[in-house]
Design an enzyme around this catalytic site. Sequence first.
Site, PDB file in Angstrom:
ATOM      1  N   GLY A 142     -23.472  16.684  11.518  1.00  0.00           N
ATOM      2  CA  GLY A 142     -22.716  16.624  10.284  1.00  0.00           C
ATOM      3  C   GLY A 142     -21.225  16.783  10.551  1.00  0.00           C
ATOM      4  N   CYS A 143     -20.412  16.404   9.585  1.00  0.00           N
ATOM      5  CA  CYS A 143     -18.955  16.410   9.779  1.00  0.00           C
ATOM      6  C   CYS A 143     -18.396  17.818   9.922  1.00  0.00           C
ATOM      7  CB  CYS A 143     -18.273  15.652   8.647  1.00  0.00           C
ATOM      8  SG  CYS A 143     -18.738  16.182   6.987  1.00  0.00           S
ATOM      9  N   TYR A 144     -18.722  18.710   8.991  1.00  0.00           N
ATOM     10  CA  TYR A 144     -18.256  20.083   9.109  1.00  0.00           C
ATOM     11  C   TYR A 144     -18.811  20.737  10.371  1.00  0.00           C
ATOM     12  CZ  TYR A 144     -16.544  20.308   4.224  1.00  0.00           C
ATOM     13  OH  TYR A 144     -15.852  20.131   3.052  1.00  0.00           O
TER      14      TYR A 144
END
Length: 337
Positions: A142-144
């Site tokens: 995921g990005c975070y």
Amino acid sequence: MDVGVVGASGYAGGELLRLLSNHPKFAISYISAGSNAGELITAIHPHLTHFKDRKFEVTDTSKIDKCELLFIALPHGESAKLISQIDPNLKIIDLGADFRLVNKGSWEKYYSGEYAGNWIYGLPEVVGSSQIAKEIRVANPGCYATAISLAIAPIVDFIEMQDLVAVAASGTTGAGRSAKISLIGSEVMNSLSSYKFGGVHQHTPEIEECLNRLAKSEVKLSFTPILAPIPRGILATITSKLDQPISITGIREIFEIFYRDSAFVSLLPTGQMPMTSSVLGTNNAQIQVAIDEHTNRLVISCAIDNLGKGAAGQAIQNANLICGFEQDLGLRNLAVR
């Protein structure tokens, strides 16, 4: 290699098409988008002029099986439904969350639907490029989770891993294309707001699992995401109490050694701060470190493009690895700031 993209009408799917269109080894032979099937690609992604007159196709497993490599950019829970219907030997990079978590209980707590199992976690700088290169199916992070894990991974032996606090701001593309009142221009412009407040964001267990691979003790993270009035980019600030004496020079040396072979992650010179505009359109991550001597806490700042290193760029990096190419192939572009 013939490549397919399923879920190409979303923001991550569109970024995949943009990056793949210039890749010297990957040729896009199949592009699908369920609800947008039959529409012109440029009607959804007007900047992708390479795809003029080409339309999104329906999701067809017989066409998928003709590909040599598949990218799946579907909403969480949808990839697992598709996987059981396609060739088990097909190389796949899944940008969704379906196969990221090892712990079934964490999936059931933070997501809905049946737990589908796990694939190797595709964060090469932490998991190891050589390990990913052995696989044919990769769960793209995921990005975070990417920004926060990259910030903490080098220094796990010098901080209290049960005292991690992260606050990260992301552009609106991180929330997807679905129409939501909270994401319309009138609501977002000139405003910042926290969301999934109180430690309930679904990337929390993903980050903890990733860092548990390196840490000698259990990892506990308090994470607060913020919606920023920009289309793309993530700026994460992570802090934790130092558990042994170390100078800022020593910390910088640890980061420089950890990322010395990375084509994408860099520690900035002292005094220079990460900026989302400096990584826009790239697979790069910029990091800065400092010691808050008043509280004896390490402070780390990390900037990535949520659609780049946080999604499509990293997916292509992982695809390069499992296909035997240099991991930065097709990803050597500079930021568009």
